[in-house]
Design a protein around this motif. Structure first.
Motif, PDB file in Angstrom:
ATOM      1  N   GLY A 167      75.579  67.326  11.189  1.00 37.35           N
ATOM      2  CA  GLY A 167      76.132  67.994  10.020  1.00 37.35           C
ATOM      3  C   GLY A 167      75.128  68.873   9.295  1.00 37.35           C
ATOM      4  O   GLY A 167      75.516  69.789   8.555  1.00 37.35           O
ATOM      5  N   ILE A 168      73.830  68.633   9.491  1.00 35.03           N
ATOM      6  CA  ILE A 168      72.795  69.383   8.781  1.00 35.03           C
ATOM      7  C   ILE A 168      72.097  70.408   9.679  1.00 35.03           C
ATOM      8  O   ILE A 168      71.786  71.521   9.238  1.00 35.03           O
ATOM      9  CB  ILE A 168      71.770  68.399   8.178  1.00 35.03           C
ATOM     10  CG1 ILE A 168      72.446  67.589   7.054  1.00 35.03           C
ATOM     11  CG2 ILE A 168      70.543  69.131   7.648  1.00 35.03           C
ATOM     12  CD1 ILE A 168      71.583  66.504   6.470  1.00 35.03           C
ATOM     13  N   PHE A 169      71.862  70.061  10.937  1.00 31.43           N
ATOM     14  CA  PHE A 169      71.225  70.997  11.874  1.00 31.43           C
ATOM     15  C   PHE A 169      72.281  71.841  12.586  1.00 31.43           C
ATOM     16  O   PHE A 169      73.336  71.347  12.977  1.00 31.43           O
ATOM     17  CB  PHE A 169      70.430  70.227  12.930  1.00 31.43           C
ATOM     18  CG  PHE A 169      69.048  69.823  12.503  1.00 31.43           C
ATOM     19  CD1 PHE A 169      67.937  70.543  12.927  1.00 31.43           C
ATOM     20  CD2 PHE A 169      68.861  68.718  11.683  1.00 31.43           C
ATOM     21  CE1 PHE A 169      66.660  70.171  12.546  1.00 31.43           C
ATOM     22  CE2 PHE A 169      67.587  68.333  11.292  1.00 31.43           C
ATOM     23  CZ  PHE A 169      66.477  69.067  11.721  1.00 31.43           C
ATOM     24  N   ASP A 170      71.977  73.119  12.776  1.00 34.27           N
ATOM     25  CA  ASP A 170      72.867  73.995  13.542  1.00 34.27           C
ATOM     26  C   ASP A 170      72.677  73.818  15.041  1.00 34.27           C
ATOM     27  O   ASP A 170      73.606  74.032  15.821  1.00 34.27           O
ATOM     28  CB  ASP A 170      72.601  75.464  13.179  1.00 34.27           C
ATOM     29  CG  ASP A 170      72.925  75.765  11.729  1.00 34.27           C
ATOM     30  OD1 ASP A 170      73.897  75.187  11.209  1.00 34.27           O
ATOM     31  OD2 ASP A 170      72.197  76.565  11.105  1.00 34.27           O
ATOM     32  N   ARG A 171      71.456  73.455  15.442  1.00 39.01           N
ATOM     33  CA  ARG A 171      71.120  73.303  16.857  1.00 39.01           C
ATOM     34  C   ARG A 171      70.764  71.834  17.125  1.00 39.01           C
ATOM     35  O   ARG A 171      69.755  71.343  16.615  1.00 39.01           O
ATOM     36  CB  ARG A 171      69.936  74.211  17.228  1.00 39.01           C
ATOM     37  CG  ARG A 171      70.239  75.692  17.091  1.00 39.01           C
ATOM     38  CD  ARG A 171      68.959  76.525  17.073  1.00 39.01           C
ATOM     39  NE  ARG A 171      68.125  76.282  18.254  1.00 39.01           N
ATOM     40  CZ  ARG A 171      68.257  76.931  19.408  1.00 39.01           C
ATOM     41  NH1 ARG A 171      69.192  77.857  19.536  1.00 39.01           N
ATOM     42  NH2 ARG A 171      67.454  76.667  20.420  1.00 39.01           N
ATOM     43  N   THR A 172      71.620  71.162  17.894  1.00 39.94           N
ATOM     44  CA  THR A 172      71.427  69.735  18.139  1.00 39.94           C
ATOM     45  C   THR A 172      71.572  69.432  19.625  1.00 39.94           C
ATOM     46  O   THR A 172      72.490  69.918  20.287  1.00 39.94           O
ATOM     47  CB  THR A 172      72.450  68.894  17.353  1.00 39.94           C
ATOM     48  OG1 THR A 172      73.770  69.414  17.590  1.00 39.94           O
ATOM     49  CG2 THR A 172      72.156  68.940  15.862  1.00 39.94           C
ATOM     50  N   VAL A 173      70.672  68.603  20.132  1.00 33.88           N
ATOM     51  CA  VAL A 173      70.680  68.194  21.532  1.00 33.88           C
ATOM     52  C   VAL A 173      70.673  66.671  21.577  1.00 33.88           C
ATOM     53  O   VAL A 173      69.793  66.033  20.991  1.00 33.88           O
ATOM     54  CB  VAL A 173      69.446  68.736  22.287  1.00 33.88           C
ATOM     55  CG1 VAL A 173      69.467  68.263  23.739  1.00 33.88           C
ATOM     56  CG2 VAL A 173      69.398  70.257  22.207  1.00 33.88           C
ATOM     57  N   VAL A 174      71.656  66.082  22.255  1.00 33.86           N
ATOM     58  CA  VAL A 174      71.734  64.627  22.394  1.00 33.86           C
ATOM     59  C   VAL A 174      71.325  64.240  23.810  1.00 33.86           C
ATOM     60  O   VAL A 174      71.893  64.738  24.794  1.00 33.86           O
ATOM     61  CB  VAL A 174      73.151  64.104  22.091  1.00 33.86           C
ATOM     62  CG1 VAL A 174      73.191  62.575  22.228  1.00 33.86           C
ATOM     63  CG2 VAL A 174      73.590  64.513  20.691  1.00 33.86           C
ATOM     64  N   LEU A 175      70.338  63.343  23.912  1.00 32.72           N
ATOM     65  CA  LEU A 175      69.863  62.848  25.202  1.00 32.72           C
ATOM     66  C   LEU A 175      70.244  61.379  25.325  1.00 32.72           C
ATOM     67  O   LEU A 175      69.896  60.568  24.467  1.00 32.72           O
ATOM     68  CB  LEU A 175      68.334  62.991  25.299  1.00 32.72           C
ATOM     69  CG  LEU A 175      67.755  64.388  25.085  1.00 32.72           C
ATOM     70  CD1 LEU A 175      66.233  64.347  25.179  1.00 32.72           C
ATOM     71  CD2 LEU A 175      68.331  65.372  26.099  1.00 32.72           C
ATOM     72  N   LEU A 176      70.945  61.039  26.403  1.00 37.45           N
ATOM     73  CA  LEU A 176      71.411  59.682  26.621  1.00 37.45           C
ATOM     74  C   LEU A 176      70.522  59.003  27.657  1.00 37.45           C
ATOM     75  O   LEU A 176      70.662  59.214  28.863  1.00 37.45           O
ATOM     76  CB  LEU A 176      72.870  59.689  27.072  1.00 37.45           C
ATOM     77  CG  LEU A 176      73.831  60.358  26.074  1.00 37.45           C
ATOM     78  CD1 LEU A 176      75.228  60.446  26.660  1.00 37.45           C
ATOM     79  CD2 LEU A 176      73.849  59.612  24.747  1.00 37.45           C
TER      80      LEU A 176
END
Length: 372
Positions: A167-176
């Protein structure tokens, strides 16, 4: 006979390549990945300090001379990590150390996550361009993945972390950093820019992740499972976990075969799915049949602007018979070399006749005589 010498460095290089090529990218909106050199990164999730190289049990006890986690790999790259956020995690970990559990095959499936305040995330956003969020799970023998928080489902703290950071960052990467698929409904809820299954990569795991994030390697892994919308959508769920018996209600429709045949609308990410940094086109396909089987020849062209590998998958749609058949079954696949932009490769996928044959059996029931 010349003595064979085990080349540790060569093994590590191969292991790193295997990690990178096995990563499955499910989402990459607005081409957030690969990250440019010098990118300022805020790294969220305690998994950065507790990388799972493998699961638990016998397989997890394999000795390694070192393990390079995601934090270590990113720290030794051109990327600039948010040191203030890292210090916040380190201070919290002093009172929340790694929980090793009761030992062999009895470790907790997850580690307690640091609660995040909006103030902490906004402070990190001021000094960082991209947020990377790590969700981590172990896996192993003597336990099954359960429809519980911290196993198949996110914990409340993990869910809050994803919601707040996305909700705060425009660029987000999720690593599982996981050994199996987990519930993925949060992707539609919080809309992270990129999502990747980086699995449990052994001693070179972090370096393999770095290669993909930096664009040194374009992701080319494909899902070996179907990711359904809900765990109840899997036909095995309602019969799973009985202490005395197992009922295989899905019959021959195991895994993706069930979803292809009966429940395509229940699928979030299908078996065999995986994105790349580039695009490919298949053309000039020819089918050759001989005594050994079927050989499908096709040309694959890299039509994008990034080098990469592609996996060609061949599925069979068999005619329905008395016993029933899955709508579609994988019968062969092959992977290209690393193709440069505009480069073409001819690839052949071969499989035997047995792979696509249908056997019709008449079942005869013999009734025993009472006198026997």
């Amino acid at each position: 006979m010349k003595e064979k010498i085990f080349d540790v460095s060569a093994y590590a290089k191969t292991a790193r390549q295997a990690v990178a090529e096995g990563i499955v990218m499910l989402r990459n909106e607005n081409h957030v990945l690969p990250l440019p050199a010098g990118e300022k990164i805020a790294l969220f999730g305690r998994g950065q300090f507790n990388y799972y190289k493998s699961g638990t049990g016998s397989g997890g006890l394999v000795n390694t001379s070192y393990v390079t986690g995601i934090l270590e790999a990113l720290s030794n790259s051109s990327f600039i990590l948010n040191e203030g956020l890292k210090t916040t995690y380190e201070n919290w970990l002093l009172d929340n150390p790694f929980d090793a559990g009761a030992g062999w095959a009895a470790e907790p499936w997850f580690q307690k996550e640091m609660p995040l305040t909006e103030k902490t995330v906004r402070c990190a956003r001021k000094d960082s361009d991209t947020a990377i969020i790590i969700i981590a799970r172990t896996a192993g023998e003597d336990q099954d993945n359960k429809a519980e928080e911290g196993s198949y489902l996110l914990t409340r703290e993990e869910d809050d972390m994803l919601r707040t950071v996305c909700g705060i960052f425009d660029r987000t990467v999720v690593l599982l950093n996981v050994g199996n698929i987990i519930d993925m409904k949060w992707v539609d809820a919080y809309r992270p820019s990129s999502v990747l299954y980086v699995w449990q990569g052994g001693q070179e795991g972090g370096n393999g992740v770095l290669d993909v994030l930096s664009g040194t390697v374009s992701p080319s892994g494909k899902l070996a499972d179907t990711i359904a919308r809900d765990i109840s959508d899997y036909p095995s769920t309602k019969n799973h976990g009985n202490d005395s018996q197992n009922f295989y209600e899905e019959d021959v429709y195991v895994g993706y075969r069930y979803f292809e045949t009966f429940a395509q609308d229940k699928v979030l990410y299908p078996f065999g799915f995986g994105l790349s940094y580039t695009t490919f086109m298949l053309n000039h396909t020819a089918v050759v049949c001989d005594d050994t089987g079927i050989h499908i020849r096709t040309e694959i062209t890299n039509t994008g602007e990034h080098a990469g590998k592609e996996v060609v998958q061949v599925y069979c749609e068999a005619p329905q018979g008395v016993l029933g058949k899955p709508l579609r079954s994988l019968c062969g696949f092959a992977k290209t070399k690393n193709l440069l932009p505009k480069e073409t490769q001819e690839l052949t996928v071969s499989f035997s006749w047995d792979t696509i044959s249908s056997l019709y059996c008449q079942v005869i029931f013999l009734k025993k005589s009472r006198n026997l």
